[in-house]
Design an enzyme around this catalytic site. Sequence first.
Site, PDB file in Angstrom:
ATOM      1  N   ASP A   7       1.019  -1.216   0.042  1.00 39.03           N
ATOM      2  CA  ASP A   7       0.140   0.177   0.137  1.00 39.03           C
ATOM      3  C   ASP A   7       1.035   1.318  -0.110  1.00 39.03           C
ATOM      4  O   ASP A   7       1.966   1.146   0.326  1.00 39.03           O
ATOM      5  CB  ASP A   7      -0.835   0.043   1.325  1.00 39.03           C
ATOM      6  N   GLU A   9       0.816   5.926   0.520  1.00 35.38           N
ATOM      7  CA  GLU A   9      -0.064   6.985   0.802  1.00 35.38           C
ATOM      8  C   GLU A   9       0.497   8.122   0.030  1.00 35.38           C
ATOM      9  O   GLU A   9       1.805   8.046  -0.290  1.00 35.38           O
ATOM     10  CB  GLU A   9       0.223   7.222   2.106  1.00 35.38           C
ATOM     11  N   HIS A  57      -4.294  10.823   5.555  1.00 34.86           N
ATOM     12  CA  HIS A  57      -3.300   9.864   6.418  1.00 34.86           C
ATOM     13  C   HIS A  57      -2.645  10.746   7.519  1.00 34.86           C
ATOM     14  O   HIS A  57      -2.050   9.872   8.251  1.00 34.86           O
ATOM     15  CB  HIS A  57      -2.348   9.565   5.283  1.00 34.86           C
ATOM     16  N   HIS A 163      -5.554   6.619   7.442  1.00 35.57           N
ATOM     17  CA  HIS A 163      -4.824   5.636   6.601  1.00 35.57           C
ATOM     18  C   HIS A 163      -3.458   5.621   6.921  1.00 35.57           C
ATOM     19  O   HIS A 163      -2.709   6.445   6.969  1.00 35.57           O
ATOM     20  CB  HIS A 163      -4.943   6.128   4.874  1.00 35.57           C
ATOM     21  N   ASP A 168      -2.271  -0.773   6.614  1.00 33.54           N
ATOM     22  CA  ASP A 168      -2.990  -1.154   5.550  1.00 33.54           C
ATOM     23  C   ASP A 168      -2.787  -2.131   4.907  1.00 33.54           C
ATOM     24  O   ASP A 168      -3.444  -3.027   4.330  1.00 33.54           O
ATOM     25  CB  ASP A 168      -3.546   0.128   4.397  1.00 33.54           C
TER      26      ASP A 168
END
Length: 241
Positions: A7, A9, A57, A163, A168
């Site tokens: 994942d 961000e 986030h 997040h 995640d």
Amino acid sequence: MREVALDTETTGFDPDSGDRIVEIGAVELWNHMATGKTYHQYINPQRSMPEGAFGVHGIGPDLLEPPQPPKPGAVTLKDKPLFAQVGQAFLDFIGDSTLVIHNASFDMKFLNAELRWMGLPELPMSQALDTLAIARKKFPGSPATLDALCRRFHIDNTSRTLHGALLDSEILAEVYLELIGGRQPDFALSSAATSNEQGVTEIWRPTARPNPLPSRVTEEERVAHQGFVDKLGDGALWKRT
């Protein structure tokens, strides 16, 4: 079989418009089971952080315009490495493993943009496995967000107030294992944790035995068995090659 649940961000939605990656999290899977080996890196995007992305986030209060005083535990980015400084280490971690990603086109778009700016080969889309597409096919018409899938599979994501790439990816690994049939498809026999003499937890993986085990058949038993087989004639199963 090695896979990597991954994942990212970012500062926004489009690298071609100047958005950049600010965090990468990845979890190694071996035969569909998490090994405990992870990759995690915060990255300085060399740009400001939009309020909208910060609200998702919570990373980079020092990059807001105007900058905010960091709260306890807040992640600031101005002192973090650039992607160009960590990109090769990231590639070394993932290797040629299948990348398990929720909404793979989004993360692959950003990863390939960063790699392209470094002058490195881009990752083929065929290397990615999209759990969003799997969920939509398996549960048509139902919500397929990571949070919705956690509710469906009773996966605890209460710590996911914002997040975060590593959290995640860990949650994604659990969701993926449920999507393919359960969190313990091989009864966890393919990966087990052990501790070495220093008390450090290590992950055991099955490997080929360096030396074959000695036969437990005695010479007397071998001779007796051979005599029995000889009496069965040339069609005996033990004489077939």
